[in-house]
Design a protein around this motif. Sequence first.
Motif, PDB file in Angstrom:
ATOM      1  N   LEU A  78     -41.163 101.120   3.115  1.00  0.00           N
ATOM      2  CA  LEU A  78     -41.866 101.200   1.834  1.00  0.00           C
ATOM      3  C   LEU A  78     -43.042 100.228   1.805  1.00  0.00           C
ATOM      4  CD1 LEU A  78     -38.601 101.066  -0.254  1.00  0.00           C
ATOM      5  CD2 LEU A  78     -39.925 103.110   0.290  1.00  0.00           C
ATOM      6  N   PRO A  79     -44.269 100.761   1.766  1.00  0.00           N
ATOM      7  CA  PRO A  79     -45.420  99.875   1.675  1.00  0.00           C
ATOM      8  C   PRO A  79     -45.541  99.309   0.263  1.00  0.00           C
ATOM      9  CG  PRO A  79     -46.139 102.148   1.542  1.00  0.00           C
ATOM     10  CD  PRO A  79     -44.652 102.172   1.800  1.00  0.00           C
TER      11      PRO A  79
ATOM     12  N   ARG B 175     -43.483 111.793   8.354  1.00  0.00           N
ATOM     13  CA  ARG B 175     -42.617 111.359   7.250  1.00  0.00           C
ATOM     14  C   ARG B 175     -41.287 110.821   7.762  1.00  0.00           C
ATOM     15  NH1 ARG B 175     -45.936 110.692   3.181  1.00  0.00           N
ATOM     16  NH2 ARG B 175     -47.222 112.485   2.820  1.00  0.00           N
ATOM     17  N   THR B 176     -40.809 111.370   8.870  1.00  0.00           N
ATOM     18  CA  THR B 176     -39.548 110.911   9.468  1.00  0.00           C
ATOM     19  C   THR B 176     -39.666 110.937  10.984  1.00  0.00           C
ATOM     20  OG1 THR B 176     -38.550 113.106   9.564  1.00  0.00           O
ATOM     21  CG2 THR B 176     -38.160 111.828   7.556  1.00  0.00           C
ATOM     22  N   GLU B 177     -38.909 110.089  11.623  1.00  0.00           N
ATOM     23  CA  GLU B 177     -38.800 110.103  13.079  1.00  0.00           C
ATOM     24  C   GLU B 177     -37.638 109.219  13.504  1.00  0.00           C
ATOM     25  OE1 GLU B 177     -41.963 108.315  15.406  1.00  0.00           O
ATOM     26  OE2 GLU B 177     -42.264 106.762  13.900  1.00  0.00           O
TER      27      GLU B 177
ATOM     28  N   ILE C 212     -47.853 104.236   4.668  1.00  0.00           N
ATOM     29  CA  ILE C 212     -47.312 104.110   6.028  1.00  0.00           C
ATOM     30  C   ILE C 212     -47.036 105.490   6.624  1.00  0.00           C
ATOM     31  CG2 ILE C 212     -44.905 103.742   5.348  1.00  0.00           C
ATOM     32  CD1 ILE C 212     -46.627 101.951   8.268  1.00  0.00           C
ATOM     33  N   ALA C 213     -46.700 106.472   5.785  1.00  0.00           N
ATOM     34  CA  ALA C 213     -46.552 107.848   6.271  1.00  0.00           C
ATOM     35  C   ALA C 213     -47.905 108.380   6.737  1.00  0.00           C
ATOM     36  CB  ALA C 213     -45.962 108.745   5.192  1.00  0.00           C
ATOM     37  N   ASP C 214     -48.946 108.079   5.991  1.00  0.00           N
ATOM     38  CA  ASP C 214     -50.294 108.491   6.391  1.00  0.00           C
ATOM     39  C   ASP C 214     -50.711 107.817   7.695  1.00  0.00           C
ATOM     40  OD1 ASP C 214     -50.441 110.044   4.085  1.00  0.00           O
ATOM     41  OD2 ASP C 214     -51.554 108.512   2.962  1.00  0.00           O
ATOM     42  N   ALA C 215     -50.405 106.533   7.828  1.00  0.00           N
ATOM     43  CA  ALA C 215     -50.807 105.779   9.020  1.00  0.00           C
ATOM     44  C   ALA C 215     -50.076 106.251  10.280  1.00  0.00           C
ATOM     45  CB  ALA C 215     -50.564 104.286   8.804  1.00  0.00           C
TER      46      ALA C 215
END
Length: 91
Positions: free
Chosen positions: A85-86, A29-31, A22-25
């Motif tokens: 968390l995927p 990493r944060t927002e 999900i970080a890649d998608a």
Amino acid sequence: MADESTATPRPIPINVRYFAAIADATGCRTETLDVASATVGGLRTAIGDRHGSRAGDLAQLCSVLSGDEMLRDADAAVGGEVDLLPPFAGG
């Protein structure tokens, strides 16, 4: 004075940490994400709206860690900071 019944609800800011796929998608990493509803479903919708259908589809599969509680139900309330968390493959 605006009629409260027709006033647009204010977005709710949620600090999100993304892991693995999900970080890649999402490309981050944060927002801080503004959501219309502070629920798992509202969070998932906001992710898809901001990052597109690939991230939105993956967000539907993710578990949400809010405090010490792991959430998957779309109607579950989330706090101001969550981890997404995927599904992980074991090996």
